[in-house]
Design an enzyme around this catalytic site. Structure first.
Site, PDB file in Angstrom:
ATOM      1  N   ARG A 161       0.838  -1.218   0.000  1.00  0.00           N
ATOM      2  CA  ARG A 161       0.000   0.000   0.000  1.00  0.00           C
ATOM      3  C   ARG A 161       0.868   1.262   0.000  1.00  0.00           C
ATOM      4  NH1 ARG A 161      -2.902  -3.761  -0.666  1.00  0.00           N
ATOM      5  NH2 ARG A 161      -4.906  -4.200   0.324  1.00  0.00           N
ATOM      6  N   SER A 231     -10.898  -0.966   3.177  1.00  0.00           N
ATOM      7  CA  SER A 231     -10.121  -1.090   4.420  1.00  0.00           C
ATOM      8  C   SER A 231      -9.735   0.297   4.918  1.00  0.00           C
ATOM      9  CB  SER A 231      -8.841  -1.888   4.170  1.00  0.00           C
ATOM     10  OG  SER A 231      -9.162  -3.123   3.609  1.00  0.00           O
ATOM     11  N   GLU A 327      -5.482   4.039   5.907  1.00  0.00           N
ATOM     12  CA  GLU A 327      -5.209   3.783   4.485  1.00  0.00           C
ATOM     13  C   GLU A 327      -5.741   4.899   3.574  1.00  0.00           C
ATOM     14  OE1 GLU A 327      -5.651  -0.336   2.899  1.00  0.00           O
ATOM     15  OE2 GLU A 327      -6.629   0.669   1.224  1.00  0.00           O
TER      16      GLU A 327
HETATM   17  C1  LIG Z   1     -15.347  -1.127  -1.151  1.00  0.00           C
HETATM   18  C2  LIG Z   1     -13.889  -0.806  -1.385  1.00  0.00           C
HETATM   19  C3  LIG Z   1     -12.975  -1.853  -1.501  1.00  0.00           C
HETATM   20  C4  LIG Z   1     -11.619  -1.584  -1.725  1.00  0.00           C
HETATM   21  N1  LIG Z   1     -10.755  -2.628  -1.829  1.00  0.00           N
HETATM   22  C5  LIG Z   1      -9.446  -2.411  -2.062  1.00  0.00           C
HETATM   23  C6  LIG Z   1      -8.524  -3.510  -2.189  1.00  0.00           C
HETATM   24  O1  LIG Z   1      -8.914  -4.668  -2.132  1.00  0.00           O
HETATM   25  N2  LIG Z   1      -7.220  -3.215  -2.409  1.00  0.00           N
HETATM   26  C7  LIG Z   1      -6.762  -1.933  -2.514  1.00  0.00           C
HETATM   27  O2  LIG Z   1      -5.552  -1.765  -2.717  1.00  0.00           O
HETATM   28  N3  LIG Z   1      -7.605  -0.869  -2.395  1.00  0.00           N
HETATM   29  C8  LIG Z   1      -8.921  -1.076  -2.167  1.00  0.00           C
HETATM   30  N4  LIG Z   1      -9.779  -0.011  -2.034  1.00  0.00           N
HETATM   31  C9  LIG Z   1      -9.257   1.360  -2.137  1.00  0.00           C
HETATM   32  C10 LIG Z   1      -9.425   2.006  -3.542  1.00  0.00           C
HETATM   33  O3  LIG Z   1     -10.311   1.271  -4.326  1.00  0.00           O
HETATM   34  C11 LIG Z   1      -8.090   2.130  -4.275  1.00  0.00           C
HETATM   35  O4  LIG Z   1      -7.149   2.818  -3.493  1.00  0.00           O
HETATM   36  C12 LIG Z   1      -8.235   2.848  -5.631  1.00  0.00           C
HETATM   37  O5  LIG Z   1      -7.034   2.755  -6.361  1.00  0.00           O
HETATM   38  C13 LIG Z   1      -8.625   4.317  -5.492  1.00  0.00           C
HETATM   39  O6  LIG Z   1      -8.984   4.788  -6.774  1.00  0.00           O
HETATM   40  P1  LIG Z   1      -9.781   6.150  -6.966  1.00  0.00           P
HETATM   41  O7  LIG Z   1      -9.805   6.459  -8.419  1.00  0.00           O
HETATM   42  O8  LIG Z   1     -11.100   6.056  -6.294  1.00  0.00           O
HETATM   43  O9  LIG Z   1      -8.824   7.177  -6.219  1.00  0.00           O
HETATM   44  P2  LIG Z   1      -9.218   8.424  -5.318  1.00  0.00           P
HETATM   45  O10 LIG Z   1      -9.844   7.952  -4.053  1.00  0.00           O
HETATM   46  O11 LIG Z   1      -9.974   9.430  -6.106  1.00  0.00           O
HETATM   47  O12 LIG Z   1      -7.787   8.992  -4.994  1.00  0.00           O
HETATM   48  C14 LIG Z   1      -6.881   8.276  -4.163  1.00  0.00           C
HETATM   49  C15 LIG Z   1      -5.531   9.006  -4.149  1.00  0.00           C
HETATM   50  O13 LIG Z   1      -4.964   8.960  -5.442  1.00  0.00           O
HETATM   51  C16 LIG Z   1      -4.718  10.296  -5.935  1.00  0.00           C
HETATM   52  N5  LIG Z   1      -4.966  10.232  -7.376  1.00  0.00           N
HETATM   53  C17 LIG Z   1      -6.107   9.813  -7.988  1.00  0.00           C
HETATM   54  N6  LIG Z   1      -5.958   9.854  -9.332  1.00  0.00           N
HETATM   55  C18 LIG Z   1      -4.695  10.321  -9.553  1.00  0.00           C
HETATM   56  C19 LIG Z   1      -3.932  10.605 -10.737  1.00  0.00           C
HETATM   57  N7  LIG Z   1      -4.427  10.414 -11.967  1.00  0.00           N
HETATM   58  N8  LIG Z   1      -2.682  11.098 -10.583  1.00  0.00           N
HETATM   59  C20 LIG Z   1      -2.152  11.321  -9.341  1.00  0.00           C
HETATM   60  N9  LIG Z   1      -2.825  11.067  -8.196  1.00  0.00           N
HETATM   61  C21 LIG Z   1      -4.072  10.573  -8.307  1.00  0.00           C
HETATM   62  C22 LIG Z   1      -5.679  11.184  -5.176  1.00  0.00           C
HETATM   63  O14 LIG Z   1      -5.224  12.518  -5.114  1.00  0.00           O
HETATM   64  C23 LIG Z   1      -5.666  10.498  -3.807  1.00  0.00           C
HETATM   65  O15 LIG Z   1      -4.527  10.863  -3.068  1.00  0.00           O
HETATM   66  C24 LIG Z   1     -11.156  -0.242  -1.818  1.00  0.00           C
HETATM   67  C25 LIG Z   1     -12.089   0.814  -1.710  1.00  0.00           C
HETATM   68  C26 LIG Z   1     -13.438   0.542  -1.502  1.00  0.00           C
HETATM   69  C27 LIG Z   1     -14.424   1.664  -1.395  1.00  0.00           C
END
Ligand SMILES: Cc1cc2nc3c(=O)[nH]c(=O)nc-3n(C[C@H](O)[C@H](O)[C@H](O)COP(=O)(O)OP(=O)(O)OC[C@H]3O[C@@H](n4cnc5c(N)ncnc54)[C@H](O)[C@@H]3O)c2cc1C
Length: 332
Positions: A161, A231, A327
Site C-alpha cells: 500500500r 479497508s 489507508e
Molecule cells: C469497497 C472498497 C474496496 C476496496 N478494496 C481495495 C482492495 O482490495 N485493495 C486496494 O488496494 N484498495 C482497495 N480499495 C481502495 C481504492 O479502491 C483504491 O485505493 C483505488 O485505487 C482508489 O482509486 P480512486 O480512483 O477512487 O482514487 P481516489 O480515491 O480518487 O484517490 C486516491 C488518491 O490517489 C490520488 N490520485 C487519484 N488519481 C490520480 C492521478 N491520476 N494522478 C495522481 N494522483 C491521483 C488522489 O489525489 C488520492 O490521493 C477499496 C475501496 C473501496 C471503497
C-alpha cells in the site's frame, strides 16, 4: 471549469464536500493547461479519481481536477502483451475486459473500485497480488511545469500500500497513463484465502476474476448502499519479537512473515478482538461483517470520521500495543 462544485457523490464515503473549483479535462493538453493555470494563480491542487480512497473535507480550496482520460489499448507482439490504460479508465471494467480476452495478471484485482490513474498511488493489492507485479511504467505530468515524463516501475518504490507517489512525489505529479504487462499463458494465483475453493482445477482468467467478485461481494459493503472507503487501516507490520510476544498471548492471531523479517498482522482481527465489530458512534461505525471497514451512515463529516477512527485505533493500541495506520488519503 466549475466553481463551488458539489463532490458529495464523488467520494464513496459519501462525505459532504464542495470544491472551490472543479475541472474534468479529457486530454493531456487540457490537463497541462489546468496545471499551468493553477500554478500561475497559486491554487492548491487536488487530483481526484473516483474518490474511493479519499477523505474529503467540507470545503476544498483551490482546484480539483478529475482526469477523464478514458482510452485504453493493447499492444501485442512476439508473445508480449502490453496494456496502455488512461488514468480515467475504470479499473474493474478494464480487469474484467482483459480477463474476458484471456489475459492473465490482474484478475485477482477484480472489483477494486476506482480509476487506473489512482491504482499505483497505493499499489493496489488483493488476493495475494499487487499492481506492481504487472506494472511496466507510469506516464505522468509534473504539476510544477506540466512536463511529461515516464517513470519505469522500478523507480516507483512500490511497497505494501505504498509508492513514491505517497512520498517524494506526493502532490507533485498527475498520472495520465499506466502500462501493464500481461500474459496469455495461464497463471492462476489461487493460494490466498479461500479463492481456490471457488474455481475448478484449471480456471480461465475470467473465472478467477468472477470468483474474486463473488467473494468480495459477500464480504464487503457496497459503497453505493453504505458509505465506505474499503479497508480503513493498513495491516500493521511489526518486528518479529513484537509478533512473537503477541502470539504467546493470542495464538490465533493471523500473521504473515515478510521477506524483510517483519511480520504483517491482520488489522481486522485486532479490531474485532477489541469487541468493535458493529460498534457505532453517531454517524460512523465499524462494519458488522468486516471490522477493517469503517462505514458512514450519512450526515457525518470528515472531522467526525477521523475522531471515530482515532478511537478505534486507540483501543487497538491500548490492548495490543500495535499502532494502526490509516489507508485512505486526506484531501486538502
Ligand atoms: C469497497 C472498497 C474496496 C476496496 N478494496 C481495495 C482492495 O482490495 N485493495 C486496494 O488496494 N484498495 C482497495 N480499495 C481502495 C481504492 O479502491 C483504491 O485505493 C483505488 O485505487 C482508489 O482509486 P480512486 O480512483 O477512487 O482514487 P481516489 O480515491 O480518487 O484517490 C486516491 C488518491 O490517489 C490520488 N490520485 C487519484 N488519481 C490520480 C492521478 N491520476 N494522478 C495522481 N494522483 C491521483 C488522489 O489525489 C488520492 O490521493 C477499496 C475501496 C473501496 C471503497
Amino acid at each position: 471549469m466549475q466553481s463551488h462544485h458539489d463532490l458529495s457523490r464523488f467520494n464513496t464515503l459519501g462525505l459532504p464536500c464542495v470544491a472551490e473549483r472543479f475541472a474534468a479535462p479529457t486530454s493531456v493538453e487540457a490537463l497541462q493547461e489546468l496545471l499551468w493555470m493553477a500554478g500561475k494563480q497559486e491554487w492548491p491542487l487536488t487530483v481526484l479519481g473516483e474518490g474511493s480512497n479519499l477523505i474529503l473535507p467540507e470545503w476544498l480550496k483551490g482546484l480539483v481536477v478529475r482526469p477523464i482520460l478514458d482510452e485504453w489499448r493493447l499492444e501485442e507482439s512476439k508473445g508480449r502483451v502490453l496494456v496502455h490504460a488512461g488514468a480515467g479508465v475504470n479499473w474493474h471494467t478494464l480487469v474484467m475486459e482483459l480477463a474476458r480476452r484471456g489475459l492473465w495478471g490482474i484478475e485477482n484485482l477484480a472489483l477494486i473500485p476506482g480509476s487506473c490513474g489512482a491504482a499505483p498511488i497505493q499499489n493496489i493489492g488483493a488476493y495475494g497480488v499487487e499492481l506492481c507485479e504487472t506494472l511496466e511504467a507510469v506516464h505522468l505530468l509534473h504539476v510544477e511545469d506540466g512536463r511529461e515524463a515516464v517513470l519505469p516501475s522500478r523507480a516507483c518504490a512500490f511497497g505494501y500500500r505504498d509508492s513514491v507517489f505517497k512520498r517524494e512525489l506526493d502532490g507533485r505529479v498527475v498520472i495520465t497513463r499506466l502500462v501493464m504487462r500481461l500474459s496469455r499463458i495461464s497463471r492462476p494465483r489461487l493460494d490466498y484465502g479461500d479463492l481456490a475453493t471457488h474455481v475448478d482445477a484449471h480456471p480461465t482468467a475470467l473465472q478467477v476474476a468472477e470468483a474474486v467478485c463473488t467473494i468480495r461481494r459477500a464480504k464487503l459493503p457496497d459503497p453505493a448502499l453504505l458509505g465506505n472507503a474499503g479497508s480503513f487501516f493498513k495491516n500493521p507490520l511489526v518486528s518479529l519479537e513484537a509478533a512473537e510476544r503477541l502470539l504467546r498471548d493470542y495464538p490465533q492471531l493471523p500473521h504473515f512473515p515478510q521477506p524483510d523479517g517483519r511480520v504483517k498482522l491482520a488489522a481486522g482481527w485486532l479490531i474485532d478482538r477489541c469487541g468493535l465489530k458493529g460498534w457505532r458512534q453517531g454517524h460512523f461505525g465499524v462494519h458488522e461483517r468486516q471490522a477493517l471497514v469503517l462505514v458512514h451512515f450519512g450526515g457525518g463529516s470528515a472531522a467526525e470520521l477521523l475522531a471515530f477512527a482515532e478511537s478505534v485505533a486507540g483501543q487497538v493500541a491500548e490492548r495490543f500495543g500495535v499502532d494502526l495506520e490509516r489507508e485512505p488519503r486526506l484531501a486538502g
